[in-house]
Design a protein around this motif. Sequence first.
Motif, PDB file in Angstrom:
ATOM      1  N   LEU A  54       9.558  -7.815 -11.333  1.00  0.00           N
ATOM      2  CA  LEU A  54      10.092  -8.339 -10.080  1.00  0.00           C
ATOM      3  C   LEU A  54      10.586  -9.776 -10.184  1.00  0.00           C
ATOM      4  O   LEU A  54      11.214 -10.289  -9.261  1.00  0.00           O
ATOM      5  CB  LEU A  54       9.057  -8.180  -8.958  1.00  0.00           C
ATOM      6  CG  LEU A  54       7.651  -8.753  -9.185  1.00  0.00           C
ATOM      7  CD1 LEU A  54       7.589 -10.196  -8.776  1.00  0.00           C
ATOM      8  CD2 LEU A  54       6.632  -7.930  -8.412  1.00  0.00           C
ATOM      9  N   ALA A  76       7.595  -1.978 -11.040  1.00  0.00           N
ATOM     10  CA  ALA A  76       7.213  -2.332  -9.669  1.00  0.00           C
ATOM     11  C   ALA A  76       7.581  -1.161  -8.776  1.00  0.00           C
ATOM     12  O   ALA A  76       8.478  -0.380  -9.106  1.00  0.00           O
ATOM     13  CB  ALA A  76       7.959  -3.586  -9.202  1.00  0.00           C
ATOM     14  N   THR A  77       6.903  -1.096  -7.653  1.00  0.00           N
ATOM     15  CA  THR A  77       7.320  -0.077  -6.687  1.00  0.00           C
ATOM     16  C   THR A  77       8.514  -0.593  -5.884  1.00  0.00           C
ATOM     17  O   THR A  77       9.425   0.156  -5.550  1.00  0.00           O
ATOM     18  CB  THR A  77       6.135   0.356  -5.787  1.00  0.00           C
ATOM     19  OG1 THR A  77       6.528   1.487  -5.037  1.00  0.00           O
ATOM     20  CG2 THR A  77       5.674  -0.753  -4.858  1.00  0.00           C
ATOM     21  N   GLY A  78       8.534  -1.903  -5.617  1.00  0.00           N
ATOM     22  CA  GLY A  78       9.668  -2.502  -4.909  1.00  0.00           C
ATOM     23  C   GLY A  78      10.855  -2.668  -5.846  1.00  0.00           C
ATOM     24  O   GLY A  78      10.686  -2.864  -7.055  1.00  0.00           O
ATOM     25  N   LEU A 101       0.073   2.571  -8.034  1.00  0.00           N
ATOM     26  CA  LEU A 101      -0.578   1.297  -7.674  1.00  0.00           C
ATOM     27  C   LEU A 101      -1.172   1.316  -6.263  1.00  0.00           C
ATOM     28  O   LEU A 101      -1.727   0.317  -5.801  1.00  0.00           O
ATOM     29  CB  LEU A 101       0.419   0.135  -7.808  1.00  0.00           C
ATOM     30  CG  LEU A 101       1.824   0.293  -7.241  1.00  0.00           C
ATOM     31  CD1 LEU A 101       1.850   0.569  -5.772  1.00  0.00           C
ATOM     32  CD2 LEU A 101       2.670  -0.891  -7.595  1.00  0.00           C
ATOM     33  N   ARG A 239       6.054  -8.381   0.661  1.00  0.00           N
ATOM     34  CA  ARG A 239       6.953  -9.331   0.024  1.00  0.00           C
ATOM     35  C   ARG A 239       6.985 -10.588   0.884  1.00  0.00           C
ATOM     36  O   ARG A 239       6.977 -10.507   2.116  1.00  0.00           O
ATOM     37  CB  ARG A 239       8.380  -8.760  -0.084  1.00  0.00           C
ATOM     38  CG  ARG A 239       8.563  -7.716  -1.182  1.00  0.00           C
ATOM     39  CD  ARG A 239       8.419  -8.304  -2.580  1.00  0.00           C
ATOM     40  NE  ARG A 239       8.709  -7.349  -3.639  1.00  0.00           N
ATOM     41  CZ  ARG A 239       7.784  -6.576  -4.222  1.00  0.00           C
ATOM     42  NH1 ARG A 239       6.523  -6.647  -3.854  1.00  0.00           N
ATOM     43  NH2 ARG A 239       8.127  -5.761  -5.197  1.00  0.00           N
ATOM     44  N   HIS A 287       0.533 -13.042  -6.174  1.00  0.00           N
ATOM     45  CA  HIS A 287       1.167 -11.711  -6.263  1.00  0.00           C
ATOM     46  C   HIS A 287       0.433 -10.819  -7.274  1.00  0.00           C
ATOM     47  O   HIS A 287       1.006 -10.401  -8.291  1.00  0.00           O
ATOM     48  CB  HIS A 287       2.659 -11.857  -6.635  1.00  0.00           C
ATOM     49  CG  HIS A 287       3.481 -10.675  -6.222  1.00  0.00           C
ATOM     50  ND1 HIS A 287       4.776 -10.758  -5.804  1.00  0.00           N
ATOM     51  CD2 HIS A 287       3.172  -9.355  -6.166  1.00  0.00           C
ATOM     52  CE1 HIS A 287       5.243  -9.554  -5.513  1.00  0.00           C
ATOM     53  NE2 HIS A 287       4.279  -8.674  -5.730  1.00  0.00           N
ATOM     54  N   MET A 299       1.481   1.516 -14.431  1.00  0.00           N
ATOM     55  CA  MET A 299       2.833   1.118 -13.985  1.00  0.00           C
ATOM     56  C   MET A 299       3.781   0.974 -15.178  1.00  0.00           C
ATOM     57  O   MET A 299       4.915   1.459 -15.147  1.00  0.00           O
ATOM     58  CB  MET A 299       2.767  -0.219 -13.230  1.00  0.00           C
ATOM     59  CG  MET A 299       2.113  -0.119 -11.875  1.00  0.00           C
ATOM     60  SD  MET A 299       1.753  -1.757 -11.171  1.00  0.00           S
ATOM     61  CE  MET A 299       3.413  -2.338 -10.778  1.00  0.00           C
TER      62      MET A 299
END
Length: 328
Positions: A54, A76-78, A101, A239, A287, A299
């Motif tokens: 990220l 990352a998932t985002g 996650l 976020r 984070h 991940m």
Amino acid sequence: MERPRVFVTRTVPDAALQLLRAGTDLEVWQGELPPSPGELREKARDAVGLLTTLTDRVDAALLDAAPRLKVVSNVATGTDNVDVAEATRRGVLVGRTPGVLVKTCAEFTMALLLASARRVVESDRYVHQGAWKTWHPMAFLGRDLAGQTLGIAGLGQIGLEVARRALAFEMRLVYFSRTRKHEEERHLPLTWAPGLKELLPQVDFLTLHVPLTPQTRHLIGERELASMKPTAMLVNTSRGPVVDQRALYQALRDGVIAAAALDVTDPEPISPQDPLLALPNVVITPHIASASHATRTRMAVLAAENLLAALEGRLPPHCANPEAFRRP
Ligand code: GLV
């Protein structure tokens, strides 16, 4: 046969690197800090795959510098660090790591909720500073979770796992989500609020679980904070830019809300001079909601699998832009 060139922008758990090493010509950035945009463009020049995090901005300039690129696999998932529309336009697949996650992030959200409610960090500092002189009946009084209302903004997988855990703490659950979750409401005692306007005034604790999009940027700003109870506490593990951080600082300073615990800030890292850091009623972590050994390994492995699938001409198991997929 020439092996496809893959660049990994940070050191990630070895299990993922082993998977990648078996089938690719692999280079891993060794720096403590991520590559700069210029360095990343240079490394991407002849890469077919990028494994990113990220902290890497994947934008049109980077994609233009990497004409051979087939896949950007984000650990990352985002995917808010990736311009997915630009990637799609160029037929570049974007991988992400949802699911693996979820429980780890929900556990960390509970950790922040409890840390805020029971002033864990503040009292720990007090002890470390040598200030603990006696037990006092009025020292570090906090708030119970039991019997309090938890507002959940965004009832995706993580929001739902937080709801399950909060229920074990005997909290009342109210949620707001883009779409009403009828199925989840059948299994859990969840009350739906049609909007933030209805949700915010009733919550004692608010936890954010929305992706960062143009619609959710500054979702929580001055007006929203002003509509909350002065005793309310905010937890953000989504976020940073979902919260208007200046408005949050003012709200915490002026007692508009009582406390905040943030795992994400805007920008990241937060400046050491940021006035938020001087407030006693704020907990900030760097984070790390998904940062358990097991989850970071899962991940990275999932990201490696997404990347390898794309290189083999398959649709990555978790792809943010399946419309960019072209069968070989
Ligand atoms: C972490 O923030 C993630 O999106 O996985």
